[in-house]
Design a protein around this motif. Structure first.
Motif, short mmCIF file in Angstrom:
data_model
loop_
_atom_site.label_atom_id
_atom_site.label_comp_id
_atom_site.label_asym_id
_atom_site.label_seq_id
_atom_site.Cartn_x
_atom_site.Cartn_y
_atom_site.Cartn_z
N LEU A 129 40.74 39.82 30.99
CA LEU A 129 41.88 39.05 31.58
C LEU A 129 41.50 38.74 32.97
CD1 LEU A 129 45.09 40.85 30.23
CD2 LEU A 129 43.86 38.95 29.53
N ARG A 130 41.89 37.39 33.40
CA ARG A 130 41.38 37.22 34.77
C ARG A 130 42.51 36.72 35.45
NH1 ARG A 130 38.27 38.64 37.97
NH2 ARG A 130 37.31 36.80 38.94
N GLY A 131 42.66 36.46 36.87
CA GLY A 131 43.63 35.90 37.62
C GLY A 131 45.00 36.58 37.42
N ASP A 132 46.21 35.57 37.27
CA ASP A 132 47.48 36.05 36.95
C ASP A 132 47.61 37.06 35.76
OD1 ASP A 132 48.30 34.72 39.20
OD2 ASP A 132 49.16 32.94 38.26
N MET B 192 38.91 31.81 36.10
CA MET B 192 39.82 31.95 37.37
C MET B 192 41.28 32.28 36.70
SD MET B 192 38.02 30.77 39.68
CE MET B 192 39.47 30.58 40.91
N SER B 193 41.36 32.11 35.29
CA SER B 193 42.86 32.74 34.79
C SER B 193 42.55 32.82 33.27
CB SER B 193 43.97 31.80 35.40
OG SER B 193 43.66 30.55 34.58
N GLY B 194 43.66 33.18 32.70
CA GLY B 194 43.65 33.52 31.21
C GLY B 194 42.65 34.54 30.79
N ASP C 201 42.33 35.14 44.13
CA ASP C 201 43.70 35.02 44.73
C ASP C 201 43.63 35.05 46.40
OD1 ASP C 201 42.49 37.43 45.20
OD2 ASP C 201 44.30 38.72 44.91
N ALA C 202 42.50 34.54 46.83
CA ALA C 202 42.19 34.46 48.14
C ALA C 202 41.09 33.41 48.25
CB ALA C 202 41.97 35.68 48.90
#
Length: 349
Positions: free
Chosen positions: A326-329, A311-313, A253-254
């Motif tokens: 779980l990662r990211g959003d 990175m996500s999912g 997120d950065a």
């Protein structure tokens, strides 16, 4: 419906600088290692092919291969197992820019504000380094406090009586922490490490700590990296980024791969962010798809895509042990709106 407990291994490595150290020792508790498991298949995104039912709960120590069962399983976050590895070398006595407290005192405050909030739901352990009386580049394994519930007060009492000093044998400390986590792998645990550092590692080449973290990740032990920065140094940033990426849990997120802390409040926020990810985003399943099978994941009724990049999912953390993360959003939603995770496993044979 299966209720699967999970636990997560966390090793926090806080790296400091140079100076004097004191002897640290505990009588560690010990949980015998369990048997390993074999890979049962590959990832897949098959559609829902199962129904809720009464498959027996399997939240027991790992005793071998987790079977492939055609079913819908509900997974709930389990008890994280947290290993703190705290480097208290000499540069931690430095102050943050314009601040009124040292990085070491800020670290004490951050731990006092974050650890008690998870003491009854998270097993905590610690390794401080360097160690007085040992070789400058060695961290005796006996100094590690094994993870357990109710250990927050032990850790906080210990750190309140320690002052910064010595070199920064990051690789040696990482290996001790990883060895501890290896003895604690069970069928209802998920493991991980967190590295927090304010200086470049000593006693090894610049790539060795990152290589240690890659080996740990390959064994199912990811690492979060927290950088405690009083001054901006390109060589420090390079080391932090390399270790954060090698550990498999970079920030998504950065702009920085690691969790930066440039003030006392920033240190508390970084620890809290890591704590929340550890506690809310790792799960275990009783069933792992076989070679020709697949698995679909939903969280709060929404499909979660499989993303091996992290990175996500979701992605496997320790596939052999049925652990996924779980990662990211997706992780952010799990933190802000805790819900059960549901997986549907389809066996190909």
């Amino acid at each position: 419906m299966v209720r699967v407990m999970r636990a997560l291994w966390l090793a926090v490595v806080v790296t400091i600088g140079c100076g004097r150290t004191e002897v640290l020792s505990w009588t560690p508790t010990f949980t015998p290692p369990d048997a390993g498991t074999a890979d049962a298949g590959v990832d897949g995104g098959r559609p829902d092919a199962g129904v809720d039912g009464g498959v027996p709960d399997a939240g027991q120590p790992d005793a071998g291969l987790k079977p492939c069962i055609n079913w819908r399983f509900t997974l709930n976050p389990a008890e994280p197992v947290v290993m703190l590895v705290i480097d208290r070398s000499g540069s931690m006595i430095d102050y943050f820019p314009g601040g009124t407290t040292s990085k070491w005192n800020a670290l004490r405050d951050a731990l006092n504000r974050t650890l008690p909030t998870v003491d009854d739901v998270m097993q905590l352990g610690v390794v401080f380094f360097p160690i007085d009386g040992a070789d400058l580049c060695e961290v005796p394994a006996i100094t590690a406090l094994q993870p357990g519930r109710g250990h927050a007060s032990i850790i906080l009492n210990s750190i309140s009586n320690i002052e910064p000093g010595g070199t920064t044998p990051t690789s040696a400390a990482l290996r001790v922490a990883f060895d501890v986590l290896q003895t604690r792998r069970t069928g209802n645990t998920a493991r991980g490490m967190v590295l927090a550092t304010d200086g470049e590692p000593t006693c090894s080449g610049p790539e060795e700590p990152a290589e240690d973290l890659r080996r740990a990740l390959d064994a199912g032990v990811p690492t979060w990296v927290l950088g405690i920065e009083s001054v901006s140094r390109p060589e420090l940033t390079f080391a932090l980024v390399a270790m954060a990426r090698a550990g498999g849990r970079p920030r998504v997120d950065a702009g920085t791969a690691y969790f930066p802390a440039t003030s006392a409040d920033g240190l508390v926020q970084a620890f809290a962010a890591i704590r929340d990810q550890v506690a809310a985003c790792s799960f275990l399943t009783d069933s792992v798809p076989d070679l020709d099978g697949g698995i679909s994941v939903t969280y709060g009724g929404q499909v979660v895509p499989h993303d091996p990049s992290g990175m996500s999912g979701w992605l496997w953390t320790d596939r052999e042990n049925g652990e996924l993360v779980l990662r990211g959003d997706s992780c952010a939603r799990a933190i802000s709106m805790p819900r059960p995770m549901e997986v549907v496993v389809i066996c190909g044979r």
